[in-house]
Design an enzyme around this catalytic site. Structure first.
Site, PDB file in Angstrom:
ATOM      1  N   GLU A  19       0.843  -1.209   0.000  1.00 29.98           N
ATOM      2  CA  GLU A  19       0.000   0.000   0.000  1.00 29.98           C
ATOM      3  C   GLU A  19       0.869   1.245   0.000  1.00 29.98           C
ATOM      4  O   GLU A  19       2.023   1.203   0.442  1.00 29.98           O
ATOM      5  CB  GLU A  19      -0.862   0.007   1.268  1.00 29.98           C
ATOM      6  CG  GLU A  19      -2.315  -0.349   1.048  1.00 29.98           C
ATOM      7  CD  GLU A  19      -3.152   0.761   0.403  1.00 29.98           C
ATOM      8  OE1 GLU A  19      -2.596   1.628  -0.315  1.00 29.98           O
ATOM      9  OE2 GLU A  19      -4.366   0.745   0.606  1.00 29.98           O
ATOM     10  N   ASP A  72      -4.118   5.574   6.495  1.00 25.59           N
ATOM     11  CA  ASP A  72      -4.610   6.737   7.224  1.00 25.59           C
ATOM     12  C   ASP A  72      -5.546   6.204   8.315  1.00 25.59           C
ATOM     13  O   ASP A  72      -5.089   5.814   9.390  1.00 25.59           O
ATOM     14  CB  ASP A  72      -5.301   7.665   6.210  1.00 25.59           C
ATOM     15  CG  ASP A  72      -5.761   8.977   6.800  1.00 25.59           C
ATOM     16  OD1 ASP A  72      -5.525   9.207   7.992  1.00 25.59           O
ATOM     17  OD2 ASP A  72      -6.371   9.789   6.070  1.00 25.59           O
ATOM     18  N   ARG A 106       1.629  12.472  -8.916  1.00 30.15           N
ATOM     19  CA  ARG A 106       2.135  11.119  -8.689  1.00 30.15           C
ATOM     20  C   ARG A 106       3.595  10.983  -9.097  1.00 30.15           C
ATOM     21  O   ARG A 106       4.316  10.136  -8.583  1.00 30.15           O
ATOM     22  CB  ARG A 106       1.305  10.098  -9.478  1.00 30.15           C
ATOM     23  CG  ARG A 106      -0.129   9.929  -8.997  1.00 30.15           C
ATOM     24  CD  ARG A 106      -0.732   8.655  -9.588  1.00 30.15           C
ATOM     25  NE  ARG A 106      -2.181   8.628  -9.528  1.00 30.15           N
ATOM     26  CZ  ARG A 106      -2.895   8.210  -8.487  1.00 30.15           C
ATOM     27  NH1 ARG A 106      -2.279   7.790  -7.408  1.00 30.15           N
ATOM     28  NH2 ARG A 106      -4.209   8.203  -8.515  1.00 30.15           N
TER      29      ARG A 106
HETATM   30  P1  IMP Z   1      -7.639   5.007   4.809  1.00 31.98           P
HETATM   31  O1  IMP Z   1      -8.700   4.034   4.393  1.00 31.98           O
HETATM   32  O2  IMP Z   1      -8.212   6.141   5.632  1.00 31.98           O
HETATM   33  O3  IMP Z   1      -6.478   4.339   5.500  1.00 31.98           O
HETATM   34  O4  IMP Z   1      -7.138   5.723   3.499  1.00 31.98           O
HETATM   35  C1  IMP Z   1      -6.233   5.153   2.653  1.00 31.98           C
HETATM   36  C2  IMP Z   1      -6.289   5.738   1.262  1.00 31.98           C
HETATM   37  O5  IMP Z   1      -6.602   7.141   1.267  1.00 31.98           O
HETATM   38  C3  IMP Z   1      -4.898   5.634   0.642  1.00 31.98           C
HETATM   39  O6  IMP Z   1      -4.728   4.406  -0.037  1.00 31.98           O
HETATM   40  C4  IMP Z   1      -4.864   6.837  -0.268  1.00 31.98           C
HETATM   41  O7  IMP Z   1      -5.428   6.521  -1.511  1.00 31.98           O
HETATM   42  C5  IMP Z   1      -5.740   7.872   0.424  1.00 31.98           C
HETATM   43  N1  IMP Z   1      -4.934   8.807   1.242  1.00 31.98           N
HETATM   44  C6  IMP Z   1      -4.963   8.930   2.587  1.00 31.98           C
HETATM   45  N2  IMP Z   1      -4.108   9.895   2.997  1.00 31.98           N
HETATM   46  C7  IMP Z   1      -3.529  10.396   1.873  1.00 31.98           C
HETATM   47  C8  IMP Z   1      -2.522  11.413   1.635  1.00 31.98           C
HETATM   48  O8  IMP Z   1      -1.992  12.074   2.556  1.00 31.98           O
HETATM   49  N3  IMP Z   1      -2.185  11.615   0.338  1.00 31.98           N
HETATM   50  C9  IMP Z   1      -2.722  10.917  -0.703  1.00 31.98           C
HETATM   51  N4  IMP Z   1      -3.642   9.955  -0.524  1.00 31.98           N
HETATM   52  C10 IMP Z   1      -4.055   9.696   0.753  1.00 31.98           C
END
Ligand code: IMP
Length: 184
Positions: A104, A108, A170
């Site tokens: 991954e 977050d 990216r």
């Molecule tokens: P989670 O489900 O909250 O853990 O979010 C994960 C997904 O959110 C990652 O795979 C990213 O696609 C996106 N994401 C979360 N934080 C960021 C960031 O700071 N920059 C870019 N994408 C993020």
């Protein structure tokens, strides 16, 4: 620095530099090589954010390995996941009996990974590990461990090295703070 990076007022300071990333990816590759010596892994890259990390990590692992990709879309907003994830592109390979490492870009809340993990575990892999380049400190709302973490970062929105904001940035070699408004 690339001219377009300097000219973009929405790009802030470097959080992790390309050199720091390269060194850490080598460490992770060495560690995974050691841990999977007797059971060559299948790396599952989660598109699109992990594509740069996966390309570097795969070459830092000194083992015969297999690669596959998955793409997921969250039902949340652009920057906040709801935890309900739709598989947009599924794997080509069958996971039965394989030693899977999910690769991954960033964890977050952990909700995306939590969903993916459950979905992949249901396919009977021999083992399932998780490797994330970044982990936002103190944000996780899930209780599983991330086995391999590149860097823990403050909960700020970052772009570069595969991570985007609305498909941009990216191709930045460094990870930088995004200073603009995070889209809701
Ligand atoms: P989670 O489900 O909250 O853990 O979010 C994960 C997904 O959110 C990652 O795979 C990213 O696609 C996106 N994401 C979360 N934080 C960021 C960031 O700071 N920059 C870019 N994408 C993020």
């Amino acid at each position: 620095m690339e001219a377009w990076v300097g000219a973009d007022p929405l790009l802030g300071r470097i959080v992790v530099s390309a050199d720091q990333i390269a060194a850490r990816v080598e460490d992770l590759g060495r560690q995974i090589t050691k841990d999977f010596l007797d059971r060559p892994p299948l790396l599952v890259g989660v598109l699109k954010g992990a594509f740069v990390f996966l390309a570097d990590l795969a070459r830092a692992i000194d083992l015969p390995l297999e690669l596959d990709f998955m793409a997921v879309a969250s039902y949340g907003t652009a920057t906040k996941t709801s935890g309900v994830v739709r598989i947009v592109k599924d794997l080509d390979l069958d996971l039965t009996g394989r030693h899977v490492i999910v690769v991954e870009d960033i964890v977050d809340s952990g909700l995306t990974l939590s969903y993916l993990r459950k979905s992949l575990l249901a396919r009977n892999p021999e083992s399932l590990a998780i490797c994330s380049l970044l982990l936002k400190t103190g944000q996780q709302r899930t209780n599983f461990d991330v086995d391999y973490v590149g860097f823990e970062i403050e909960p700020e929105f970052v772009v570069g090295y595969g991570l985007d904001l609305a498909e941009r940035y990216r191709n930045l070699p460094d990870l930088r703070i995004y200073l603009g408004e995070e889209p809701e």
